[in-house]
Design a protein around this motif. Sequence first.
Motif, short mmCIF file in Angstrom:
data_model
loop_
_atom_site.label_atom_id
_atom_site.label_comp_id
_atom_site.label_asym_id
_atom_site.label_seq_id
_atom_site.Cartn_x
_atom_site.Cartn_y
_atom_site.Cartn_z
N GLY A 1 10.19 9.50 1.08
CA GLY A 1 9.60 8.28 0.56
C GLY A 1 8.32 8.55 -0.19
N PHE A 2 7.48 9.45 0.34
CA PHE A 2 6.24 9.81 -0.35
C PHE A 2 6.53 10.52 -1.67
N ALA B 1 4.94 1.29 0.61
CA ALA B 1 5.77 1.67 -0.54
C ALA B 1 6.65 2.85 -0.20
N SER B 2 6.10 3.84 0.48
CA SER B 2 6.90 5.02 0.83
C SER B 2 8.01 4.65 1.82
N ASP B 3 7.72 3.71 2.74
CA ASP B 3 8.75 3.24 3.68
C ASP B 3 9.88 2.54 2.93
N TRP C 1 5.17 9.32 -5.28
CA TRP C 1 4.35 10.14 -6.19
C TRP C 1 5.06 10.28 -7.54
N ASP C 2 6.37 10.41 -7.51
CA ASP C 2 7.14 10.55 -8.74
C ASP C 2 7.03 9.27 -9.60
N LEU C 3 7.10 8.10 -8.96
CA LEU C 3 6.97 6.83 -9.69
C LEU C 3 5.59 6.70 -10.31
N ASP D 1 0.85 -1.19 0.00
CA ASP D 1 0.00 0.00 0.00
C ASP D 1 0.89 1.24 0.00
N VAL D 2 0.26 2.39 0.01
CA VAL D 2 1.01 3.65 -0.09
C VAL D 2 2.00 3.80 1.06
#
Length: 298
Positions: free
Chosen positions: A256-257, A246-248, A261-263, A242-243
């Motif tokens: 990480g966020f 993924a950011s972790d 968002w860039d990906l 999940d978001v």
Amino acid sequence: MRKRHSAVPHRLGRRTNFIPSLEGHPAKWAEVVDVAGDAAERAKVASAASATLLTIDTNCLPMVATADVNSLTSMVPDQLLPVRRPASHKGMKNYISRVVVPTEAHECRAVWCESFNELTHLRDLLITRPPTQVATQPFRLEWIMTTGVRGHVPDFLLRDADGRALLVDVTTRTKLDDPRLQAVLQLTATTAEALGWEYQVRTELPAQRVRNINFLHAGRNDTYQDRVGASRLLRQTPGSIDVQRASDLLGGGPQGFVRLWDLIDHGHVHVNLDSVMELDSTVAFQATGGGAPWLHTM
């Protein structure tokens, strides 16, 4: 040193055209509608279509050119300049803008959007099917009929890494009720088919999708991460992602966020753009979401 393209002043808030006006009498709308409604006649007119375009010559200056259906198949979006430009004026209702888009032939490239509707659709396409080249208002299609000639300027021409071309028109649902517009879009669809191109007619995006797209686009190119390596890391991670997770994995915290968002904005991973993006929203490796009510078949 490269020469800059010549500028043409805007007048009275109208579009500035960079190509000559359409020659000949306008075909009667009754004939245009009848031709568009007859598959055989429509195909006949579409196969004989021509186009007027503005391309870049060897001195990097704009040059008006014409092309038939056979020649159009070799058109390269990076070599096309807009055949018209929107103009701002006091009291205008449209939101016009420029958007930085991918390019293969230039260090960077920006294109015009004639409305907020066009802007959000272009941003949506940059996320959902990342192109390598983009041109807006790329040429004027011209169809010859018994009573005269009719022309139409599509909104976008995109090409992806596999060389596939996508021609796009952006309008509104209410305008699709006009039989004259329907006829023009049907002729454009059949001409695109003759060219071997995909063609889409798009209407307004859902409000939540617009919010998500604009949020993601605000962080576009905000990081210099290795996007391929970062997306590979997420793909190789076992279990659902999940978001938050993924950011972790991408470094944690605000960074990480930003990387996530860039990906998403560059099409390497996906979230459901039609729903609110939450910490527990699923991150997928294929586009997610339901149907696309903004896409219309002509």
